[in-house]
Design a protein around this motif. Structure first.
Motif, mmCIF file in Angstrom:
data_model
loop_
_atom_site.group_PDB
_atom_site.id
_atom_site.type_symbol
_atom_site.label_atom_id
_atom_site.label_comp_id
_atom_site.label_asym_id
_atom_site.label_seq_id
_atom_site.Cartn_x
_atom_site.Cartn_y
_atom_site.Cartn_z
ATOM 1 N N GLN A 2 0.827 -1.202 0.000
ATOM 2 C CA GLN A 2 0.000 0.000 0.000
ATOM 3 C C GLN A 2 0.869 1.262 0.000
ATOM 4 O O GLN A 2 0.535 2.237 -0.672
ATOM 5 N N THR A 3 1.974 1.236 0.704
ATOM 6 C CA THR A 3 2.868 2.395 0.743
ATOM 7 C C THR A 3 3.456 2.672 -0.636
ATOM 8 O O THR A 3 3.559 3.836 -1.057
ATOM 9 N N ILE A 6 0.831 4.282 -2.746
ATOM 10 C CA ILE A 6 0.600 5.679 -2.352
ATOM 11 C C ILE A 6 1.692 6.580 -2.915
ATOM 12 O O ILE A 6 1.413 7.682 -3.406
ATOM 13 N N HIS A 9 1.084 6.935 -6.595
ATOM 14 C CA HIS A 9 -0.090 7.794 -6.769
ATOM 15 C C HIS A 9 0.288 9.268 -6.594
ATOM 16 O O HIS A 9 -0.138 10.119 -7.392
ATOM 17 N N LEU A 10 1.063 9.580 -5.582
ATOM 18 C CA LEU A 10 1.474 10.973 -5.365
ATOM 19 C C LEU A 10 2.353 11.480 -6.500
ATOM 20 O O LEU A 10 2.238 12.645 -6.912
ATOM 21 N N THR A 62 -4.427 3.921 -10.126
ATOM 22 C CA THR A 62 -3.865 3.865 -8.772
ATOM 23 C C THR A 62 -4.937 4.141 -7.719
ATOM 24 O O THR A 62 -4.916 3.549 -6.641
ATOM 25 N N SER A 63 -5.902 5.016 -8.031
ATOM 26 C CA SER A 63 -6.986 5.280 -7.083
ATOM 27 C C SER A 63 -7.827 4.033 -6.857
ATOM 28 O O SER A 63 -8.143 3.679 -5.711
ATOM 29 N N LEU A 66 -5.803 1.388 -4.896
ATOM 30 C CA LEU A 66 -5.713 1.720 -3.469
ATOM 31 C C LEU A 66 -7.027 1.417 -2.750
ATOM 32 O O LEU A 66 -7.025 0.936 -1.618
ATOM 33 N N THR A 67 -8.147 1.686 -3.406
ATOM 34 C CA THR A 67 -9.441 1.380 -2.806
ATOM 35 C C THR A 67 -9.629 -0.117 -2.631
ATOM 36 O O THR A 67 -10.063 -0.581 -1.571
#
Length: 131
Positions: A2-3, A6, A9-10, A62-63, A66-67
């Motif tokens: 998950q990291t 993220i 994604h950023l 990526t959104s 992540l969900t």
């Protein structure tokens, strides 16, 4: 995992903002677009448009990932689980299967026992009537 997602994604978000800000304004509704700039050729506009579309697709991917990753390990839970019924602090608890009216009668009897009885006023003497 998950990291890592993220961080990716950023990076995609920052790149998407930068690419959108580099594009040439065509509307000119606010009067700030146009003129000569860093990238003004038509070829750059096609590259920036394609880069925006690719970065937007990566942003949605990526959104969604992540969900899905956040919901993957979560156990199903009932909405009624852990709910406690409200406790009323104003009314006393029912004493042995009576109705609410029985409880109210008992409360009224207790109030009458606790309240001091006021002495009754003497009756007024009768005044003779004259005819």
């Amino acid at each position: 995992m998950q990291t890592v997602l993220i961080v990716i994604h950023l990076m995609v978000v920052i790149a998407l903002v930068a690419v959108v800000l580099l594009q040439r304004s065509e509307g000119g509704a606010l009067g700030v677009g146009g003129g000569s700039g860093f990238m003004t050729g038509r070829g750059q506009a096609n590259v920036l448009t394609r880069a925006t579309a690719i970065l937007a697709a990566l942003f949605f991917a990526t959104s969604l990932s992540l969900t899905l990753l956040a919901n993957w390990n979560r156990a199903p839970k009932s909405i009624l689980e852990g709910v406690t019924p409200p406790v009323s602090t104003t009314a006393p608890a029912s004493t042995g299967g009576g109705s609410v009216l029985d409880d109210l009668k008992k409360i009224e009897e207790e109030r009458q026992k606790q309240a001091p009885q006021a002495p009754e006023a003497p009756a007024a003497p009768e005044v003779p009537r004259s005819q």
